[in-house]
Design a protein around this motif. Structure first.
Motif, PDB file in Angstrom:
ATOM      1  N   GLU A   5       0.807  -1.214   0.000  1.00  0.00           N
ATOM      2  CA  GLU A   5       0.000   0.000   0.000  1.00  0.00           C
ATOM      3  C   GLU A   5       0.848   1.275   0.000  1.00  0.00           C
ATOM      4  OE1 GLU A   5      -2.712  -0.531   3.261  1.00  0.00           O
ATOM      5  OE2 GLU A   5      -3.935  -1.959   2.133  1.00  0.00           O
ATOM      6  N   GLN A   6       2.076   1.189   0.515  1.00  0.00           N
ATOM      7  CA  GLN A   6       2.969   2.349   0.544  1.00  0.00           C
ATOM      8  C   GLN A   6       3.920   2.375  -0.660  1.00  0.00           C
ATOM      9  OE1 GLN A   6       2.743   4.827   2.814  1.00  0.00           O
ATOM     10  NE2 GLN A   6       0.968   3.691   3.575  1.00  0.00           N
ATOM     11  N   PHE A   7       3.789   1.406  -1.563  1.00  0.00           N
ATOM     12  CA  PHE A   7       4.673   1.276  -2.730  1.00  0.00           C
ATOM     13  C   PHE A   7       6.138   1.230  -2.317  1.00  0.00           C
ATOM     14  CE2 PHE A   7       0.914   3.474  -4.545  1.00  0.00           C
ATOM     15  CZ  PHE A   7       0.466   2.428  -5.315  1.00  0.00           C
ATOM     16  N   ASP A   8       6.415   0.557  -1.200  1.00  0.00           N
ATOM     17  CA  ASP A   8       7.784   0.382  -0.722  1.00  0.00           C
ATOM     18  C   ASP A   8       8.347  -0.875  -1.380  1.00  0.00           C
ATOM     19  OD1 ASP A   8      10.167  -0.042   0.629  1.00  0.00           O
ATOM     20  OD2 ASP A   8       9.336   0.561   2.573  1.00  0.00           O
ATOM     21  N   ILE A   9       8.905  -0.700  -2.562  1.00  0.00           N
ATOM     22  CA  ILE A   9       9.356  -1.829  -3.370  1.00  0.00           C
ATOM     23  C   ILE A   9      10.425  -2.635  -2.649  1.00  0.00           C
ATOM     24  CG2 ILE A   9      10.473  -2.505  -5.537  1.00  0.00           C
ATOM     25  CD1 ILE A   9       9.066  -0.010  -6.771  1.00  0.00           C
ATOM     26  N   HIS A  10      11.371  -1.963  -2.010  1.00  0.00           N
ATOM     27  CA  HIS A  10      12.440  -2.672  -1.294  1.00  0.00           C
ATOM     28  C   HIS A  10      11.842  -3.561  -0.199  1.00  0.00           C
ATOM     29  CE1 HIS A  10      16.330  -3.531   0.420  1.00  0.00           C
ATOM     30  NE2 HIS A  10      15.876  -3.142   1.596  1.00  0.00           N
ATOM     31  N   ALA A  11      10.931  -3.014   0.594  1.00  0.00           N
ATOM     32  CA  ALA A  11      10.315  -3.797   1.671  1.00  0.00           C
ATOM     33  C   ALA A  11       9.483  -4.943   1.106  1.00  0.00           C
ATOM     34  CB  ALA A  11       9.449  -2.895   2.545  1.00  0.00           C
ATOM     35  N   LEU A  12       8.771  -4.686   0.021  1.00  0.00           N
ATOM     36  CA  LEU A  12       7.936  -5.718  -0.582  1.00  0.00           C
ATOM     37  C   LEU A  12       8.786  -6.872  -1.114  1.00  0.00           C
ATOM     38  CD1 LEU A  12       5.031  -6.457  -1.315  1.00  0.00           C
ATOM     39  CD2 LEU A  12       5.348  -5.245  -3.465  1.00  0.00           C
ATOM     40  N   VAL A  13       9.834  -6.566  -1.851  1.00  0.00           N
ATOM     41  CA  VAL A  13      10.696  -7.599  -2.425  1.00  0.00           C
ATOM     42  C   VAL A  13      11.456  -8.343  -1.327  1.00  0.00           C
ATOM     43  CG1 VAL A  13      12.680  -8.005  -3.938  1.00  0.00           C
ATOM     44  CG2 VAL A  13      10.847  -6.489  -4.674  1.00  0.00           C
ATOM     45  N   SER A  14      11.770  -7.675  -0.231  1.00  0.00           N
ATOM     46  CA  SER A  14      12.498  -8.353   0.848  1.00  0.00           C
ATOM     47  C   SER A  14      11.661  -9.464   1.487  1.00  0.00           C
ATOM     48  CB  SER A  14      12.947  -7.341   1.910  1.00  0.00           C
ATOM     49  OG  SER A  14      11.848  -6.900   2.686  1.00  0.00           O
ATOM     50  N   LEU A  15      10.357  -9.452   1.260  1.00  0.00           N
ATOM     51  CA  LEU A  15       9.493 -10.504   1.788  1.00  0.00           C
ATOM     52  C   LEU A  15       9.617 -11.805   0.992  1.00  0.00           C
ATOM     53  CD1 LEU A  15       6.306  -8.349   2.399  1.00  0.00           C
ATOM     54  CD2 LEU A  15       7.930  -9.145   4.121  1.00  0.00           C
ATOM     55  N   PHE A  16      10.131 -11.721  -0.238  1.00  0.00           N
ATOM     56  CA  PHE A  16      10.325 -12.889  -1.079  1.00  0.00           C
ATOM     57  C   PHE A  16      11.634 -13.589  -0.705  1.00  0.00           C
ATOM     58  CE2 PHE A  16       7.549 -10.355  -3.768  1.00  0.00           C
ATOM     59  CZ  PHE A  16       6.726 -11.298  -4.348  1.00  0.00           C
ATOM     60  N   HIS A  17      11.645 -14.893  -0.843  1.00  0.00           N
ATOM     61  CA  HIS A  17      12.903 -15.632  -0.750  1.00  0.00           C
ATOM     62  C   HIS A  17      13.756 -15.236  -1.939  1.00  0.00           C
ATOM     63  CE1 HIS A  17      11.726 -18.329   2.482  1.00  0.00           C
ATOM     64  NE2 HIS A  17      10.541 -18.393   1.914  1.00  0.00           N
ATOM     65  N   GLU A  18      15.052 -15.444  -1.848  1.00  0.00           N
ATOM     66  CA  GLU A  18      15.963 -15.117  -2.945  1.00  0.00           C
ATOM     67  C   GLU A  18      15.491 -15.751  -4.254  1.00  0.00           C
ATOM     68  OE1 GLU A  18      18.813 -13.382  -5.098  1.00  0.00           O
ATOM     69  OE2 GLU A  18      18.520 -12.988  -2.975  1.00  0.00           O
ATOM     70  N   ILE A  31       8.124 -14.481 -13.411  1.00  0.00           N
ATOM     71  CA  ILE A  31       9.207 -13.599 -12.983  1.00  0.00           C
ATOM     72  C   ILE A  31       9.858 -14.245 -11.780  1.00  0.00           C
ATOM     73  CG2 ILE A  31       9.783 -11.298 -12.138  1.00  0.00           C
ATOM     74  CD1 ILE A  31       7.077 -10.484 -13.567  1.00  0.00           C
ATOM     75  N   GLY A  32      11.181 -14.377 -11.812  1.00  0.00           N
ATOM     76  CA  GLY A  32      11.866 -15.050 -10.724  1.00  0.00           C
ATOM     77  C   GLY A  32      13.078 -14.289 -10.235  1.00  0.00           C
ATOM     78  N   GLY A  33      13.329 -14.390  -8.939  1.00  0.00           N
ATOM     79  CA  GLY A  33      14.485 -13.747  -8.315  1.00  0.00           C
ATOM     80  C   GLY A  33      14.167 -12.325  -7.869  1.00  0.00           C
ATOM     81  N   GLN A  34      14.795 -11.911  -6.787  1.00  0.00           N
ATOM     82  CA  GLN A  34      14.503 -10.607  -6.201  1.00  0.00           C
ATOM     83  C   GLN A  34      14.786  -9.442  -7.152  1.00  0.00           C
ATOM     84  OE1 GLN A  34      16.558 -10.560  -2.430  1.00  0.00           O
ATOM     85  NE2 GLN A  34      14.805 -11.467  -1.390  1.00  0.00           N
ATOM     86  N   GLU A  35      15.852  -9.532  -7.935  1.00  0.00           N
ATOM     87  CA  GLU A  35      16.196  -8.436  -8.844  1.00  0.00           C
ATOM     88  C   GLU A  35      15.119  -8.246  -9.913  1.00  0.00           C
ATOM     89  OE1 GLU A  35      19.631  -7.508 -12.075  1.00  0.00           O
ATOM     90  OE2 GLU A  35      20.294  -8.323 -10.155  1.00  0.00           O
ATOM     91  N   ASP A  36      14.668  -9.342 -10.523  1.00  0.00           N
ATOM     92  CA  ASP A  36      13.634  -9.248 -11.552  1.00  0.00           C
ATOM     93  C   ASP A  36      12.279  -8.866 -10.955  1.00  0.00           C
ATOM     94  OD1 ASP A  36      15.439  -9.820 -13.548  1.00  0.00           O
ATOM     95  OD2 ASP A  36      14.887 -11.936 -13.693  1.00  0.00           O
ATOM     96  N   LEU A  37      11.976  -9.384  -9.763  1.00  0.00           N
ATOM     97  CA  LEU A  37      10.731  -9.000  -9.096  1.00  0.00           C
ATOM     98  C   LEU A  37      10.721  -7.503  -8.796  1.00  0.00           C
ATOM     99  CD1 LEU A  37      10.373 -12.023  -6.676  1.00  0.00           C
ATOM    100  CD2 LEU A  37       8.747 -11.381  -8.468  1.00  0.00           C
TER     101      LEU A  37
END
Length: 71
Positions: A5-18, A31-37
């Protein structure tokens, strides 16, 4: 929910496994991997502008989120 909801991309992607991935059937998208996500979310975030999550359940038992337009 807050990261989305805050468009915090870094925080959102950090929730994914590598090795996290995302797909959106019926579209041919994978889409796979934190960089591509991170890149995908940054490019498409405008689709979600003004949307919020509403906590709910699926089949009366499983936690889920409904995406709703708040604007």
């Amino acid at each position: 929910m807050e990261a989305f909801e805050q468009f915090d991309i870094h925080a959102l992607v950090s929730l994914f496994h590598e090795e996290g991935c995302m797909s959106m059937p019926p579209f041919a998208m994978w889409i796979g991997g934190q960089e591509d996500l991170s890149a995908f979310i940054a490019l498409t975030r405008w689709h979600c502008d003004g949307y919020k999550f509403l906590p709910t359940t699926v089949n009366g038992a499983y936690p889920a989120l409904a995406q709703i337009c708040a604007g």
